[in-house]
Design an enzyme around this catalytic site. Sequence first.
Site, PDB file in Angstrom:
ATOM      1  N   ASP A  13      -6.690  -5.982   4.599  1.00  0.00           N
ATOM      2  CA  ASP A  13      -6.002  -4.841   4.604  1.00  0.00           C
ATOM      3  C   ASP A  13      -6.117  -4.424   5.815  1.00  0.00           C
ATOM      4  OD1 ASP A  13      -5.143  -2.170   4.107  1.00  0.00           O
ATOM      5  OD2 ASP A  13      -6.653  -1.763   2.736  1.00  0.00           O
ATOM      6  N   MET A  25     -12.042   4.816  -0.277  1.00  0.00           N
ATOM      7  CA  MET A  25     -12.701   5.162   1.055  1.00  0.00           C
ATOM      8  C   MET A  25     -13.276   6.623   0.850  1.00  0.00           C
ATOM      9  SD  MET A  25      -9.555   3.611   3.037  1.00  0.00           S
ATOM     10  CE  MET A  25      -8.448   3.539   1.741  1.00  0.00           C
ATOM     11  N   HIS A  45      -1.392  -1.274  -4.114  1.00  0.00           N
ATOM     12  CA  HIS A  45      -2.663  -0.847  -3.491  1.00  0.00           C
ATOM     13  C   HIS A  45      -2.521   0.820  -3.117  1.00  0.00           C
ATOM     14  CE1 HIS A  45      -6.029  -1.747  -0.858  1.00  0.00           C
ATOM     15  NE2 HIS A  45      -5.637  -0.677  -0.097  1.00  0.00           N
ATOM     16  N   SER A  64       0.782  -1.255   0.073  1.00  0.00           N
ATOM     17  CA  SER A  64      -0.063  -0.013  -0.094  1.00  0.00           C
ATOM     18  C   SER A  64       0.747   1.177  -0.041  1.00  0.00           C
ATOM     19  CB  SER A  64      -0.898   0.058   1.240  1.00  0.00           C
ATOM     20  OG  SER A  64      -1.390   1.379   1.434  1.00  0.00           O
ATOM     21  N   HIS A  86      -8.521   1.509  -3.877  1.00  0.00           N
ATOM     22  CA  HIS A  86      -9.204   1.312  -2.698  1.00  0.00           C
ATOM     23  C   HIS A  86     -10.076   2.339  -2.253  1.00  0.00           C
ATOM     24  CE1 HIS A  86      -9.693   0.092   1.840  1.00  0.00           C
ATOM     25  NE2 HIS A  86     -10.599   0.284   1.495  1.00  0.00           N
ATOM     26  N   ASP A 124      -4.779   3.974  -1.753  1.00  0.00           N
ATOM     27  CA  ASP A 124      -5.757   4.237  -0.812  1.00  0.00           C
ATOM     28  C   ASP A 124      -6.173   5.419  -0.915  1.00  0.00           C
ATOM     29  OD1 ASP A 124      -6.125   1.825   0.975  1.00  0.00           O
ATOM     30  OD2 ASP A 124      -3.905   2.406   1.463  1.00  0.00           O
ATOM     31  N   MET A 152      -8.758   8.463  -0.016  1.00  0.00           N
ATOM     32  CA  MET A 152      -9.608   8.857   1.171  1.00  0.00           C
ATOM     33  C   MET A 152      -9.955  10.164   0.918  1.00  0.00           C
ATOM     34  SD  MET A 152      -7.182   7.284   4.441  1.00  0.00           S
ATOM     35  CE  MET A 152      -6.307   5.631   4.129  1.00  0.00           C
ATOM     36  N   MET A 190     -11.599  -5.333   5.932  1.00  0.00           N
ATOM     37  CA  MET A 190     -10.663  -4.654   6.414  1.00  0.00           C
ATOM     38  C   MET A 190     -10.585  -5.170   7.749  1.00  0.00           C
ATOM     39  SD  MET A 190     -10.113  -2.014   4.507  1.00  0.00           S
ATOM     40  CE  MET A 190      -8.799  -1.093   5.869  1.00  0.00           C
TER      41      MET A 190
HETATM   42  C1  DX5 Z   1      -6.037   1.811   5.713  1.00  0.00           C
HETATM   43  C2  DX5 Z   1      -5.586   1.398   4.560  1.00  0.00           C
HETATM   44  C3  DX5 Z   1      -4.459   0.541   4.269  1.00  0.00           C
HETATM   45  C4  DX5 Z   1      -3.149   0.856   4.859  1.00  0.00           C
HETATM   46  C5  DX5 Z   1      -2.667  -0.298   5.555  1.00  0.00           C
HETATM   47  O1  DX5 Z   1      -7.080   2.402   5.991  1.00  0.00           O
HETATM   48  O2  DX5 Z   1      -6.813   0.949   3.799  1.00  0.00           O
HETATM   49  O3  DX5 Z   1      -4.427   0.080   2.876  1.00  0.00           O
HETATM   50  O4  DX5 Z   1      -2.549   1.280   3.955  1.00  0.00           O
HETATM   51  O5  DX5 Z   1      -1.561  -0.014   6.204  1.00  0.00           O
HETATM   52  P1  DX5 Z   1      -0.924  -0.959   7.151  1.00  0.00           P
HETATM   53  O6  DX5 Z   1      -0.492  -2.208   6.313  1.00  0.00           O
HETATM   54  O7  DX5 Z   1       0.533  -0.298   7.737  1.00  0.00           O
HETATM   55  O8  DX5 Z   1      -1.991  -1.414   8.407  1.00  0.00           O
HETATM   56 ZN    ZN Z   2      -6.457   0.002   1.523  1.00  0.00          ZN
END
Ligand code: DX5
Ligand code: ZN
Length: 215
Positions: free
Chosen positions: A174, A68, A33, A8, A66, A35, A37, A136
């Site tokens: 994740d 969010m 990956h 990620s 992903h 993220d 947000m 998650m």
């Molecule tokens: C959290 C993200 C993850 C995050 C995971 O909201 O969706 O993808 O990057 O990070 P680690 O592997 O450090 O828990």
């Molecule tokens: Zn993620």
Amino acid sequence: MKKLIAPSILSADFARLGEEIAAVEKAGADVIHVDVMDGHFVPNITIGAPVVKKIRKTTKLPLDCHLMIENPEKYIGDFAKAGADWISVHVETCDLSILLPAIKKLGCKAGAVINPPTPLEKLMPYADIADFILVMTVNPGFGGQSMIEDCLEKISSLKKYYADKGLDIPVEIDGGVNPDTIDRVKKSGADIIVAGSAVFGCDDYKDAIDKLKVD
Ligand code: DX5
Ligand code: ZN
């Protein structure tokens, strides 16, 4: 099903994103990956489709976006156009019976995501129409959190459900995956392993990825 490692980029050095992606690709990553947000659905803001468009040029690996975000239906077209290969949306944010087919229609693999507090029953009506499921194992928003290990049961249940039905739909995990938790992750049956801090937080990305290879 071959297990895939998906670093990620949330934990990467954003000032050197292209180099960071090239480095994990060279180190054995299978998927990148990404993220996304929005500061509404989760209490953090990251990146959007313009960044995906730029990083698309730096790697041949699939980009796993992903989302969010609230109202994901407004943005899936932008991410597909920017070069996302996989787009996942949360069951908490939208009607998956509409969004999953819409993502497929854009030519991307469509993922359904479920947060830790959401019961698996909420997702099951859509389990057969997703190209993959993302479970998650932390509350989304930040990297480097501890895994909520109760969530691993959702992965085991999904794997059993698919095996019983003869369906080959991968389950992604994740949140909080690292060398301390990987054995339990392996036992749950997860097929796609996301790891942010456990990869980008290490000096040697190859060593970090090797430690998570679960075959
Ligand atoms: C959290 C993200 C993850 C995050 C995971 O909201 O969706 O993808 O990057 O990070 P680690 O592997 O450090 O828990
Ligand atoms: Zn993620």
